[in-house]
Motif scaffolding. Sequence first.
Motif, short mmCIF file in Angstrom:
data_model
loop_
_atom_site.label_atom_id
_atom_site.label_comp_id
_atom_site.label_asym_id
_atom_site.label_seq_id
_atom_site.Cartn_x
_atom_site.Cartn_y
_atom_site.Cartn_z
N UNK A 80 0.91 -1.40 -0.03
CA UNK A 80 0.34 -0.20 0.27
C UNK A 80 0.32 1.03 0.18
N UNK A 81 0.08 1.98 -0.39
CA UNK A 81 0.80 3.51 -0.77
C UNK A 81 -0.72 4.53 -0.56
N UNK A 82 -0.60 5.28 1.15
CA UNK A 82 -1.57 6.43 1.18
C UNK A 82 -1.41 7.31 1.65
N UNK A 83 -2.08 8.72 1.44
CA UNK A 83 -1.21 9.36 1.78
C UNK A 83 -3.25 10.19 1.88
N UNK A 84 -3.14 10.51 3.02
CA UNK A 84 -4.59 11.28 3.71
C UNK A 84 -4.07 12.04 4.59
N UNK A 85 -5.34 13.19 4.45
CA UNK A 85 -5.42 14.84 6.03
C UNK A 85 -6.01 13.72 6.96
N UNK A 86 -6.15 14.19 8.04
CA UNK A 86 -6.95 13.35 9.77
C UNK A 86 -7.14 14.48 9.41
N UNK A 87 -8.15 14.32 10.08
CA UNK A 87 -8.66 16.06 11.21
C UNK A 87 -8.90 15.66 12.00
N UNK A 88 -9.82 14.37 12.52
CA UNK A 88 -9.51 13.77 13.79
C UNK A 88 -9.41 11.94 13.96
N UNK A 89 -9.85 11.88 15.30
CA UNK A 89 -9.99 10.41 15.03
C UNK A 89 -11.37 9.99 13.93
N UNK A 90 -11.46 9.18 13.05
CA UNK A 90 -12.41 8.62 11.99
C UNK A 90 -12.85 9.66 10.84
N UNK A 91 -11.81 10.67 10.74
CA UNK A 91 -12.14 11.97 9.89
C UNK A 91 -11.15 11.99 8.56
N UNK A 92 -11.01 11.77 7.78
CA UNK A 92 -9.97 10.92 7.18
C UNK A 92 -10.12 12.31 5.76
N UNK A 93 -9.33 13.12 5.22
CA UNK A 93 -9.33 13.25 3.87
C UNK A 93 -8.80 12.40 2.76
N UNK A 94 -8.89 11.73 1.96
CA UNK A 94 -8.22 10.27 0.79
C UNK A 94 -7.14 11.60 0.11
N UNK A 95 -6.08 11.54 -0.38
CA UNK A 95 -5.79 12.66 -0.58
C UNK A 95 -5.21 11.42 -1.97
N UNK A 96 -4.51 10.66 -1.68
CA UNK A 96 -3.38 9.57 -2.88
C UNK A 96 -3.09 9.02 -2.90
N UNK A 97 -2.89 8.37 -3.32
CA UNK A 97 -2.25 6.04 -4.04
C UNK A 97 -2.18 5.93 -4.43
N UNK A 98 -1.04 4.86 -4.69
CA UNK A 98 -0.63 4.31 -5.66
C UNK A 98 -1.22 3.84 -6.74
N UNK A 99 -0.54 4.66 -8.43
CA UNK A 99 -1.54 3.88 -9.22
C UNK A 99 -1.36 2.55 -10.08
N UNK A 100 -0.03 1.69 -9.34
CA UNK A 100 0.95 0.81 -10.03
C UNK A 100 1.22 0.08 -8.97
N UNK A 101 2.55 0.04 -8.68
CA UNK A 101 2.72 -0.56 -7.61
C UNK A 101 3.62 0.24 -6.27
N UNK A 102 3.55 -0.22 -5.03
CA UNK A 102 3.29 0.22 -3.88
C UNK A 102 4.78 0.41 -3.25
N UNK A 103 5.55 1.11 -2.93
CA UNK A 103 6.77 1.38 -2.48
C UNK A 103 7.86 0.21 -1.43
N UNK A 104 6.94 -0.62 -1.04
CA UNK A 104 8.09 -2.27 -0.56
C UNK A 104 8.40 -2.59 -1.64
N UNK A 105 6.88 -2.62 -2.48
CA UNK A 105 7.13 -3.65 -3.66
C UNK A 105 8.24 -3.39 -4.83
N UNK A 106 7.88 -2.02 -4.44
CA UNK A 106 9.21 -1.77 -5.51
C UNK A 106 10.65 -1.59 -5.48
N UNK A 107 11.14 -2.21 -3.65
CA UNK A 107 11.84 -2.16 -3.20
C UNK A 107 12.20 -3.95 -2.97
N UNK A 108 11.31 -4.34 -3.28
CA UNK A 108 11.59 -5.42 -3.69
C UNK A 108 12.26 -6.52 -5.11
#
Lengths: 335, 139
Positions: A137-165
Amino acid sequence: MIVLGIETSCDETASAVYDDGTLLSNVISSQEIHKKYGGVVPELASRAHQRLIVPVVEQSLRKAKLKKNQIEGISVTVGPGLVGSLLVGISFTKALALGLGISFIGVNHLEAHLWSWKIGNLSRGKPFIGLVISGGHCILTCVERFGKYQFLGSTKDDAPGEAFDKVAKLLNLGYPGGPVIDRISKKGNRNFVRFPRPGIKSNGYDFSFSGLKTAVLYYLRKHKKTYIEKHIADICASFQQSIIDVLIKKSFDAACSKRVDMIAVTGGVAANSSLQKAFRDRGEKEGIEIIIPEPVYCTDNAAMIAQLGCWKLRNGEKSDFSITALPSYPFPCSI
Amino acid sequence: MVISRSSRETYRLGIEISKILKIKDIVSIYGELGTGKTRIIQGICRGLGVKERVTSPSFALINEYSGKLKVYHFDFFRVNSLSEAMELGCIDYFYDDGICLIEWPEKIEKLLPEKRINVIIQYHKERKNWRRIEIIRNP
């Protein structure tokens, strides 16, 4: 409220006990129990979870110095993850909850990662940018408080850990690739090769790491084997730096545009030492607080599951017995 | 045999492939790292009406999507033995009422049903971003 957390979404069988802000125990199978009960580390299969779940839970209770009937609630990962593996944890949880007559809650693995920095951290909550980076996974989010998350972005293909692997595989460094590339890179020159920084110039918050892997492959094909062997540390460090640069750029852009002064980096890739240093250096320069959990809470663990479950059960949320595995459970964005 | 001259063209070829697919079809996609296996699958999924983002399942091993049909996206890159693949329950998926798209099928060759569509992607010898792509219906 004493909550038992169960995590079986991928390779690790894990169990933890959490009591309103205090972690009482945290057991991960691949450490000690594998040795005792046999089996390869890490095993991919749900059969390994079947074999390990009871001893792992028993050990977590023993370490917390608690009896089963002192548990007041159970929290379990329901997704995302491997369906067969998730089902082991979920079925176990339902059976135990039924037996003990207590409530349980199914939680999202990614939401648990997002808050994993809070384990043992007593600072008061404030809005922050959450970057969850791992093998899947690769997820960027803005957290206002617990339970309130604004989704900003994620990966379109590979996750960073996968690139390492995958780059580790190209260089014959073994699996998993993250820790070994991190180690080798320490002796390398990160400016040796200029690999692409995919998407670094775009304004959006989505990521793409697939092309970077291909760029490394093209580079390796262009050069002689002896040259690559001689410069393996430089190549690793250069590749690693590309990933770090992209993650930093997007996270700090997000912090700036959302006007928050804290970034929490979590997930397995957050354990990378060069990445940690790069985030902290930049944070210091820009007056942004950087929070990264201890490595044991970066990689998959049940402490984060127990913590999130405890908060939710305290909020009055609970699951019923019809709950099942959600292999593609998306990140729960609310805004 | 088709030549793709870019990632974009590989994606479009995926959309074309989707048009010949029907329920219970299995598409196994062969190709080295970086040849565009996930990319062509993104095209196929698009063509099948999948709305969710299609990403590499290397870590999760199986991604499930719902378009016009159920779509199962496998990646056996980090699977080391047939027994591991069997424990994932992949055989159940192969005979399920959906479409299976498989990366790294060579890792589980023996478990794959004979009747399938093979897509073979290779690097082009002269051009860096070009790929040779073959689509073979088997048997």
